[in-house]
Scaffold this active site. Structure first.
Site, PDB file in Angstrom:
ATOM      1  N   ASN A   1       0.857  -1.180   0.000  1.00 32.59           N
ATOM      2  CA  ASN A   1       0.000   0.000   0.000  1.00 32.59           C
ATOM      3  C   ASN A   1       0.893   1.231   0.000  1.00 32.59           C
ATOM      4  OD1 ASN A   1      -1.804   2.031   0.500  1.00 32.59           O
ATOM      5  ND2 ASN A   1      -2.407   1.312   2.540  1.00 32.59           N
TER       6      ASN A   1
ATOM      7  N   LYS B   1       0.099   4.246  -0.295  1.00 28.53           N
ATOM      8  CA  LYS B   1      -0.550   5.433   0.283  1.00 28.53           C
ATOM      9  C   LYS B   1      -0.301   6.645  -0.626  1.00 28.53           C
ATOM     10  CE  LYS B   1      -0.142   3.196   4.698  1.00 28.53           C
ATOM     11  NZ  LYS B   1      -0.126   3.302   6.146  1.00 28.53           N
TER      12      LYS B   1
ATOM     13  N   HIS C   1      -9.461   1.005   4.625  1.00 29.71           N
ATOM     14  CA  HIS C   1      -8.176   1.193   5.300  1.00 29.71           C
ATOM     15  C   HIS C   1      -8.341   2.138   6.500  1.00 29.71           C
ATOM     16  CE1 HIS C   1      -4.117   2.551   6.138  1.00 29.71           C
ATOM     17  NE2 HIS C   1      -3.753   1.367   5.665  1.00 29.71           N
TER      18      HIS C   1
ATOM     19  N   GLU D   1      -6.772   4.580   7.505  1.00 26.55           N
ATOM     20  CA  GLU D   1      -6.668   6.017   7.222  1.00 26.55           C
ATOM     21  C   GLU D   1      -7.954   6.544   6.594  1.00 26.55           C
ATOM     22  OE1 GLU D   1      -2.911   5.545   5.265  1.00 26.55           O
ATOM     23  OE2 GLU D   1      -2.132   4.958   7.225  1.00 26.55           O
TER      24      GLU D   1
ATOM     25  N   GLU E   1      -5.493  -5.019  10.427  1.00 22.30           N
ATOM     26  CA  GLU E   1      -4.436  -4.031  10.646  1.00 22.30           C
ATOM     27  C   GLU E   1      -4.733  -3.235  11.916  1.00 22.30           C
ATOM     28  OE1 GLU E   1      -2.377  -2.729   6.847  1.00 22.30           O
ATOM     29  OE2 GLU E   1      -4.365  -1.887   6.665  1.00 22.30           O
TER      30      GLU E   1
ATOM     31  N   GLY F   1       2.285   2.237  10.628  1.00 21.63           N
ATOM     32  CA  GLY F   1       3.197   3.367  10.467  1.00 21.63           C
ATOM     33  C   GLY F   1       3.926   3.758  11.745  1.00 21.63           C
TER      34      GLY F   1
ATOM     35  N   SER G   1       3.321  -2.123  10.299  1.00 20.77           N
ATOM     36  CA  SER G   1       4.767  -2.154  10.527  1.00 20.77           C
ATOM     37  C   SER G   1       5.419  -3.493  10.177  1.00 20.77           C
ATOM     38  CB  SER G   1       5.088  -1.751  11.969  1.00 20.77           C
ATOM     39  OG  SER G   1       4.652  -0.425  12.211  1.00 20.77           O
TER      40      SER G   1
HETATM   41  P1  PGA Z   1       2.781   0.262   7.549  1.00 19.38           P
HETATM   42  O1  PGA Z   1       1.308   0.454   6.903  1.00 19.38           O
HETATM   43  O2  PGA Z   1       3.332  -1.030   6.988  1.00 19.38           O
HETATM   44  O3  PGA Z   1       3.560   1.467   7.069  1.00 19.38           O
HETATM   45  O4  PGA Z   1       2.613   0.200   9.014  1.00 19.38           O
HETATM   46  C1  PGA Z   1       0.460  -0.643   6.734  1.00 19.38           C
HETATM   47  C2  PGA Z   1      -0.823  -0.217   6.105  1.00 19.38           C
HETATM   48  O5  PGA Z   1      -1.306   0.882   6.427  1.00 19.38           O
HETATM   49  O6  PGA Z   1      -1.393  -0.931   5.271  1.00 19.38           O
END
Ligand code: PGA
Length: 251
Positions: A13, A15, A97, A99, A167, A173, A213
């Site tokens: 992803n 983003k 997601h 976000e 997640e 993140g 992460s």
């Molecule tokens: P990250 O994001 O691996 O940077 O923690 C995962 C995601 O949001 O799908």
């Protein structure tokens, strides 16, 4: 794992990251790298979907949209539809997601409606769920992920085109990955919930992937867990280490 034949699935992803230059690099190492039997998709920003699709053509890696709306077309400034994603030749979309939920305020219901429409239009969906830190600390992880999955269940007729991404929001993140035991525990509970509330067949065949992460250094141990069928990777999907994550199951 023994007893299932779920194909290992790894999504990247991106983003709101990338430029033509960085995408050229990413697609270079991604298409050159060994991917074994892993199913791999990457989610570029909408602006680059067509560009990435061209770069990946014939490689066996596919591009996914990061979001879409719940109707085919109309006066919805800033949105794209599943019909458009299909029209440019893509098959996958990420929906729900954290976000989208927590920065842009998308509700369980809206996400479920989007999933329903995307599936009806013939797309495959990476459907995301996950609890926030305060919810985990209050012992509400199961309650939250079951509620989010129930919203999907009410709208999904064919789970064969869905990958469920667990997640935990506190791990996204942050560099604070869930332990293999924490992730496995939630994945196993989700499978039990699916068995009881959808069907044992869906519970056994649905890929449940972990995100938050994931890195080259923690992916192997996570991948040994019986109910972790792959990963959704943010930050680390922009770097060549992503190929190691794709191959997490390999010794
Ligand atoms: P990250 O994001 O691996 O940077 O923690 C995962 C995601 O949001 O799908």
């Amino acid at each position: 794992m023994a007893g299932n034949n779920r194909k290992f699935f790894v999504g990247g992803n991106w983003k709101m990251n990338g430029s033509k230059d960085s995408i050229n690099e990413i697609c270079g190492w991604l298409t050159a790298g060994d991917r074994g039997d892993t199913e791999v998709v990457v989610g570029p920003p909408t602006a680059y979907l067509g560009y990435v699709q061209e770069k990946l053509a014939g490689s066996g890696v596919y591009a996914a949209a990061q979001n879409c709306y719940k109707v085919p077309k109309g006066a919805f400034t800033g949105e794209i539809s599943p019909a458009m994603i299909k029209d440019i030749g893509l098959e996958w979309v990420i929906l729900g997601h954290s976000e989208r939920r927590n920065v842009f305020g998308e509700s369980d219901e809206l996400i479920a409606e989007k999933i329903e429409h995307a599936l009806a239009e013939g797309l495959k969906v990476i459907a995301c769920i996950g609890e926030k830190l305060e919810e985990r600390e209050a012992g509400k992880t199961e309650e939250v992920v079951f509620r989010q999955t129930k919203a999907f269940k009410d709208k999904v007729k064919d789970w064969g085109k869905v990958v469920l991404a667990y997640e935990p929001v506190w791990a996204i993140g942050t560099g604070k990955v869930a332990t293999p035991q924490q992730a496995q525990e939630v994945h196993a509970s989700l499978r039990t919930w699916l068995s009881e509330n959808v069907s044992p067949a869906v519970a056994n065949s649905l890929r449940i992937i972990y995100g938050g992460s994931v890195s080259a250094s923690n992916c192997k141990e996570l991948a040994t867990q019986g109910d972790i069928d792959g990963f959704l990777v943010g930050g680390a999907s922009l770097k060549p280490d992503f190929v190691k994550i794709i191959n997490a199951r390999k010794s």
